[in-house]
Design a protein around this motif. Structure first.
Motif, PDB file in Angstrom:
ATOM      1  N   ASN B 467       1.001  -1.470   0.390  1.00 56.76           N
ATOM      2  CA  ASN B 467      -0.009  -0.002  -0.785  1.00 56.76           C
ATOM      3  C   ASN B 467       0.756   1.139   0.058  1.00 56.76           C
ATOM      4  O   ASN B 467       0.364   2.585   0.487  1.00 56.76           O
ATOM      5  N   PHE B 469       2.190   4.202  -1.892  1.00 60.28           N
ATOM      6  CA  PHE B 469       0.989   5.241  -2.417  1.00 60.28           C
ATOM      7  C   PHE B 469       1.609   6.320  -2.728  1.00 60.28           C
ATOM      8  O   PHE B 469       2.135   6.651  -3.931  1.00 60.28           O
ATOM      9  N   TYR B 473       3.158   7.229  -6.229  1.00 58.50           N
ATOM     10  CA  TYR B 473       2.284   8.515  -6.798  1.00 58.50           C
ATOM     11  C   TYR B 473       3.570   9.359  -6.815  1.00 58.50           C
ATOM     12  O   TYR B 473       3.118  10.137  -7.882  1.00 58.50           O
ATOM     13  N   ILE B 496      -3.322   0.452  -4.396  1.00 53.38           N
ATOM     14  CA  ILE B 496      -4.229   1.555  -3.584  1.00 53.38           C
ATOM     15  C   ILE B 496      -4.045   2.823  -4.567  1.00 53.38           C
ATOM     16  O   ILE B 496      -4.607   3.611  -4.600  1.00 53.38           O
ATOM     17  N   ILE B 499      -6.597   2.430  -7.284  1.00 55.56           N
ATOM     18  CA  ILE B 499      -8.105   2.462  -5.961  1.00 55.56           C
ATOM     19  C   ILE B 499      -8.259   4.547  -6.312  1.00 55.56           C
ATOM     20  O   ILE B 499      -9.502   5.336  -6.455  1.00 55.56           O
ATOM     21  N   TYR B 500      -6.894   5.336  -6.205  1.00 54.81           N
ATOM     22  CA  TYR B 500      -7.388   6.624  -5.625  1.00 54.81           C
ATOM     23  C   TYR B 500      -7.946   7.494  -7.210  1.00 54.81           C
ATOM     24  O   TYR B 500      -8.247   8.214  -7.725  1.00 54.81           O
ATOM     25  N   SER B 503     -11.228   6.191  -7.288  1.00 56.23           N
ATOM     26  CA  SER B 503     -12.188   7.153  -6.768  1.00 56.23           C
ATOM     27  C   SER B 503     -12.747   8.928  -7.024  1.00 56.23           C
ATOM     28  O   SER B 503     -13.560   8.998  -7.242  1.00 56.23           O
ATOM     29  N   VAL B 505     -11.333  11.437  -6.028  1.00 58.48           N
ATOM     30  CA  VAL B 505     -11.450  12.121  -4.503  1.00 58.48           C
ATOM     31  C   VAL B 505      -9.948  13.374  -5.588  1.00 58.48           C
ATOM     32  O   VAL B 505     -10.610  14.706  -4.959  1.00 58.48           O
ATOM     33  N   SER B 506      -9.633  13.249  -6.128  1.00 56.89           N
ATOM     34  CA  SER B 506      -8.826  14.556  -6.379  1.00 56.89           C
ATOM     35  C   SER B 506      -9.399  15.572  -7.976  1.00 56.89           C
ATOM     36  O   SER B 506      -8.489  16.348  -7.915  1.00 56.89           O
ATOM     37  N   TYR B 512     -16.998   6.495  -6.459  1.00 52.91           N
ATOM     38  CA  TYR B 512     -17.032   6.121  -4.789  1.00 52.91           C
ATOM     39  C   TYR B 512     -17.078   4.642  -4.839  1.00 52.91           C
ATOM     40  O   TYR B 512     -16.667   3.840  -4.046  1.00 52.91           O
ATOM     41  N   ALA B 515     -14.671   2.453  -5.820  1.00 54.67           N
ATOM     42  CA  ALA B 515     -13.119   2.362  -5.155  1.00 54.67           C
ATOM     43  C   ALA B 515     -12.770   1.752  -4.218  1.00 54.67           C
ATOM     44  O   ALA B 515     -12.480   0.775  -3.634  1.00 54.67           O
ATOM     45  N   SER B 516     -14.412   2.265  -3.376  1.00 52.44           N
ATOM     46  CA  SER B 516     -14.342   1.588  -1.999  1.00 52.44           C
ATOM     47  C   SER B 516     -14.873   0.073  -1.488  1.00 52.44           C
ATOM     48  O   SER B 516     -13.739  -1.079  -1.293  1.00 52.44           O
ATOM     49  N   SER B 519     -11.678  -1.066  -2.019  1.00 57.63           N
ATOM     50  CA  SER B 519     -10.463  -1.514  -1.124  1.00 57.63           C
ATOM     51  C   SER B 519     -11.166  -2.604  -0.556  1.00 57.63           C
ATOM     52  O   SER B 519     -10.027  -2.921   0.449  1.00 57.63           O
ATOM     53  N   VAL B 522      -9.251  -4.797  -1.491  1.00 57.08           N
ATOM     54  CA  VAL B 522      -7.579  -5.344  -0.958  1.00 57.08           C
ATOM     55  C   VAL B 522      -7.598  -5.604   0.600  1.00 57.08           C
ATOM     56  O   VAL B 522      -6.394  -6.024   0.929  1.00 57.08           O
ATOM     57  N   PHE B 523      -8.398  -5.006   1.476  1.00 57.04           N
ATOM     58  CA  PHE B 523      -8.545  -5.333   2.901  1.00 57.04           C
ATOM     59  C   PHE B 523      -8.374  -6.628   3.175  1.00 57.04           C
ATOM     60  O   PHE B 523      -7.691  -7.603   3.871  1.00 57.04           O
TER      61      PHE B 523
END
Lengths: 299, 544
Positions: B467, B469, B473, B496, B499-500, B503, B505-506, B512, B515-516, B519, B522-523
């Motif tokens: 993970n 990131f 990145y 990760i 997923i970013y 998602s 978010v940026s 979402y 992406a969740s 996640s 991956v969890f």
């Protein structure tokens, strides 16, 4: 660590050619190898130092090492938001690490000194929760802070306090184990004798235990600070406006575009920001490695 | 000194549980001083916490955020009970950490799981009521015969509102609260001059102060709770006009009708308003979609292909990062764990410098150094050849591995040096006496013993790289892009960072839900690997 048997091998090697050959085969070759490793380790660092001193400040002009030495880049930093970001980073990292130390120490004290029902289960629970990285839940963090921000703007998106709270969410899981082991090494007889003298549990915690566990407190504080210092994903999502950014978010913007000429600024900023970290790291090295081997890991 | 019984107010009990009977009087005096300071500090802190908590509850109730209000209320009651009673002593120490742990770690895991089963994202970003409001606002027009009122801009605690004169009655409202009738006075111009509970902003200020001007122009005060009634807006700062939407919301029938075209949009179970001919309004709401996000990964070929390559690379990156840097660190540790080498302390400091340099800066630094045109690596080590390190998928992978190994081998060097020095020397001597060579004793004694202490670290290091990131990145933004992949996925993206990108978010289109869902996957993977690996290392320990 001290160098034992200092120089005996080499002094002996000087005596006969056979011994000298043996010295070369067993010890001597290690010096050129060391030079090679040192070059591998240091080249990028020397390069960034040289680039920071190059007044032209572009990527291409930085390749000739130390072709010119000038502090123009360092002076130019004050014309940017750099020092604001430094302040933000120090604030966020400072508060987050103090909070992490207090929460971790209190948690470790509770687990180490009290016997209560559910103690084993909570310790196991912490160990499991800790395995799941918080950064992976960044979508949920983002959406949750959006919702909270509508009610309490001070804890919403673009708030440094909100970011600190998110970091503190991991404080208990990441640090309790590290401290728990250390707390267990403090003899419980100390607590008991203080209790007989009439000390309260709060007095025992603050006046007796905390001074005794200072080394581990320092390690946890430093680890928490470095974690906050190096975090990009959460800081990037939560801190929106430029005057709230941390160094990681701000400096990324400088060099994310390959053609910008902010390379000199980046180099100067890196040198300035890394020197305190380097100094702190090298001076606390022994404790940090001890701490790392018991807890979280950088890479 | 007379021996007085300790005076302990009931609230002070937690900081000073009944002192044990002591033969000497002075210990009472000591414990009494303790009550003073400790209790006062606690009182102040709890007062602040309570004030903040009550304020939050009130604002949350005001904003109809019942979940937040009730969570805060529960936490506040728990905190007061824990700190002002004698019971639950361990909780006094655990509570602050637990609250943060539950709010920002446990809760967000649950929330991630919840989002994974919705279509939350661009176009589905709120509840149905919010979607209706937003849609109707988008369709709002000024109607020719709509009512116009004389009005004033009012202000309270930084919030602006509109006050209108409606037939001798003053009515006031804000964007969040529909118009209500209040006491006030109407001046000669016909506009309200005094509004109870509000400060009337002088007309001159509305016309000249740009910030007030802007705020007034942006004001939209709904007439009532029913979004169909429309809202008041002002153009000139002195009169307010009713704007009504060309769209009409019928809550009973769950439809929105466009009055200009007559099209009827019906609410669907997909969280959209869709007309009979399949056209949807841009704003929808989020609904539970079951396992769709998880299934989408497997059914959408354009997504599956890049995601598989991302997954493969994530494992390769994490495993290679650990193995290579562990190997390198161990090798260096073996070479320099030799008392005959002089200045070992100095050399060790040189070797670990990359570790002390902040990781995100190293990644950014290498990003510049690996630049194909201007970078120092091509320029100095490859005679100026334009090797496209960051643009070629294979070279970019090699480069980012190189960076991560550079970053992390010092850690293993330090750990292995420590572990080597802790090895039992008698075992090694015994092996030597039995005639084991250097390689044999390394393979059969040193390495197994070393692995006992380092294997758990290797697991957490693996989970960390899995993970990592920041390095991915910062170094190359996950690039170079995989051609044809949706969501800007690149060949050095690990899960990760993928997923970013997905998602949103940026910025850009957000998904979402998907992406969740990723996640969560991956969890599960990270959790399973850690659990398995820890079980293995425990076995290792038993053998040792």
């Amino acid at each position: 660590m001290t160098v034992t048997a200092r120089g005996t091998g080499r002094d002996a090697a000087r005596t006969t050619p056979a011994k000298k050959r043996r010295w070369l085969a067993e010890v001597g070759w290690k010096y050129p190898v060391a030079a090679l490793i040192a070059f591998y380790a240091l080249f990028p660092l020397v390069y960034v130092l040289s680039a920071s001193l190059n007044p032209r400040g572009s990527l291409a002009s930085s390749n000739a090492l130390f072709s010119s030495v000038d502090v123009a880049n360092y002076a130019a930093l004050s014309g940017t938001s750099y020092w604001t970001w430094v302040g933000n980073t120090l604030f966020i990292g400072g508060v987050a690490s103090v909070g992490a130390v207090l929460m971790g120490a209190a948690g470790a004290y509770a687990f180490s000194r009290f016997r209560f029902s559910g103690r084993r289960a909570s310790l196991t629970g912490l160990l499991i929760v800790q395995m799941f990285p918080q950064a992976l839940a960044f979508v949920a963090i983002f959406l949750m802070l959006l919702t909270i921000g509508e009610v309490v703007p001070a804890l919403g998106i673009n708030s440094k306090l909100a970011l600190i709270c998110v970091y503190l969410g991991g404080a208990l899981g990441a640090n309790t184990f590290l401290m728990y082991g250390f707390f267990n090494t403090i003899p419980i007889e100390i607590d008991e004798s203080a209790k007989i003298d009439g000390a309260t549990h709060a007095q025992i915690f603050w006046r007796l235990i905390m001074p005794l566990v200072t080394p581990i407190l320092a390690v946890v504080a430093l680890l928490a600070f470095i974690a906050a210092f190096g975090d990009y994903i959460l800081a990037r999502i939560i801190l929106v406006s430029e005057d709230n950014w941390t160094l990681a978010v701000g400096m990324y913007q400088w060099v994310s575009n390959q053609l910008t000429s902010r390379w000199g600024l980046f180099a100067a900023g890196s040198v300035l920001a890394s020197i305190p970290v380097l100094a702190l790291f090298l001076s606390l090295q022994r404790y940090i490695v001890g701490g790392l081997t018991q807890g979280s890991v950088k890479g | 000194m007379s021996v007085t019984p300790p005076v302990a107010p009931p609230g002070a009990a937690p900081t000073a549980p009944a002192p044990l009977p002591s033969p000497r009087g002075e210990s009472h005096a000591r414990s009494f001083r303790g009550i003073g300071v400790g209790f006062l500090v606690k009182l102040v802190i709890m007062a602040v916490v309570n004030a903040f908590g009550i304020l939050t509850i009130l604002t949350a109730v005001g904003a109809d955020s019942w979940l937040l209000a009730s969570i805060t209320a529960v936490l506040l009651i728990v905190a007061d009970v824990v700190y002002f009673t004698r019971r639950a002593l361990p909780l006094k120490y655990l509570l602050p950490g637990l609250i943060f742990l539950f709010a920002f770690q446990v809760f967000i895991f649950g929330y991630t799981a919840y989002i994974a089963f919705t279509n939350y994202g661009t176009g589905h970003a709120g509840s149905q009521a919010q979607a209706v409001d937003a849609t109707l606002i988008q369709g709002e027009r000024r109607v020719d015969d709509s009512a116009t009122y004389a009005m004033s801009v009012v202000e309270r605690l930084g919030t602006y509102g509109l006050a209108i004169a409606d037939d001798d009655v003053v009515r006031v409202g804000t964007p969040d609260e529909p118009l209500t009738t209040v006491d006030g006075e109407i001046g000669a111009s016909g506009a309200p001059t005094e509004v109870s509970g509000w400060t009337v902003v002088p007309r001159a200020e509305v016309l000249t102060d740009p910030s007030v001007q802007q705020a007034a122009a942006a004001l939209r005060v709904p007439l009532s709770d029913d979004p169909n009634d429309g809202a008041l807006r002002t153009r000139d700062g002195s009169t307010a006009t009713v704007y009504t939407s060309t769209l009409v919301w019928d809550e009973q029938a769950q439809t929105i009708t466009d009055t200009t075209t007559g099209t009827v949009y019906t609410a669907t179970d997909r969280g959209t308003f869709t007309s009979a001919d399949g056209e949807s309004l841009p704003t929808g709401w989020y609904v539970n979609v079951g396992f769709e996000n998880f299934l989408r990964v497997f059914t959408d070929g354009a997504l599956l292909q890049p995601l598989l390559s991302v997954t493969g690379w994530t494992f390769a990156f994490a495993i290679l990062s650990v193995v290579v840097s562990f190997g390198l660190g161990l090798l260096f540790a073996l070479i320099f764990n030799d008392p005959r080498v002089r200045a070992r302390k100095f050399l060790r400091t040189l070797f670990i410098l990359p570790y002390a340099f902040p990781a995100f800066m190293s990644a950014l630094l290498f990003r510049g150094m690996f630049n194909s045109e201007f970078g120092v690596i091509n320029d100095v080590f490859f005679f100026g050849l334009p090797i496209n390190w960051l643009g070629d998928p294979v070279l970019a992978k090699l480069a980012v591995l190189w960076v991560n190994v550079w970053l992390s081998y010092p850690y293993w060097f330090l750990v292995c040096t420590g572990a080597l020095q802790a090895l039992p020397s008698d075992t090694l001597e015994a092996a030597q006496l039995d005639g084991a060579g250097r390689w044999r004793s390394f393979r059969s004694i040193v390495l197994p013993l070393l692995l006992v202490s380092t294997a758990p670290l290797a697991i957490s290091s693996f989970a960390f790289s899995f993970n990592n990131f920041t390095v991915i990145y910062m170094f190359n933004n996950g690039g170079p892009a995989i051609p044809g992949a949706p969501y800007a996925l690149g060949s050095t993206d690990i899960l990760i960072s993928a997923i970013y990108d997905i998602s949103g978010v940026s910025g850009g289109a957000a998904d979402y839900g998907l992406a969740s869902a990723l996640s969560i996957v991956v969890f599960v993977v990270v959790g399973a690997i850690s659990a398995l690996a820890f079980r293995q290392t425990r076995k290792l320990e038993e053998f040792a």
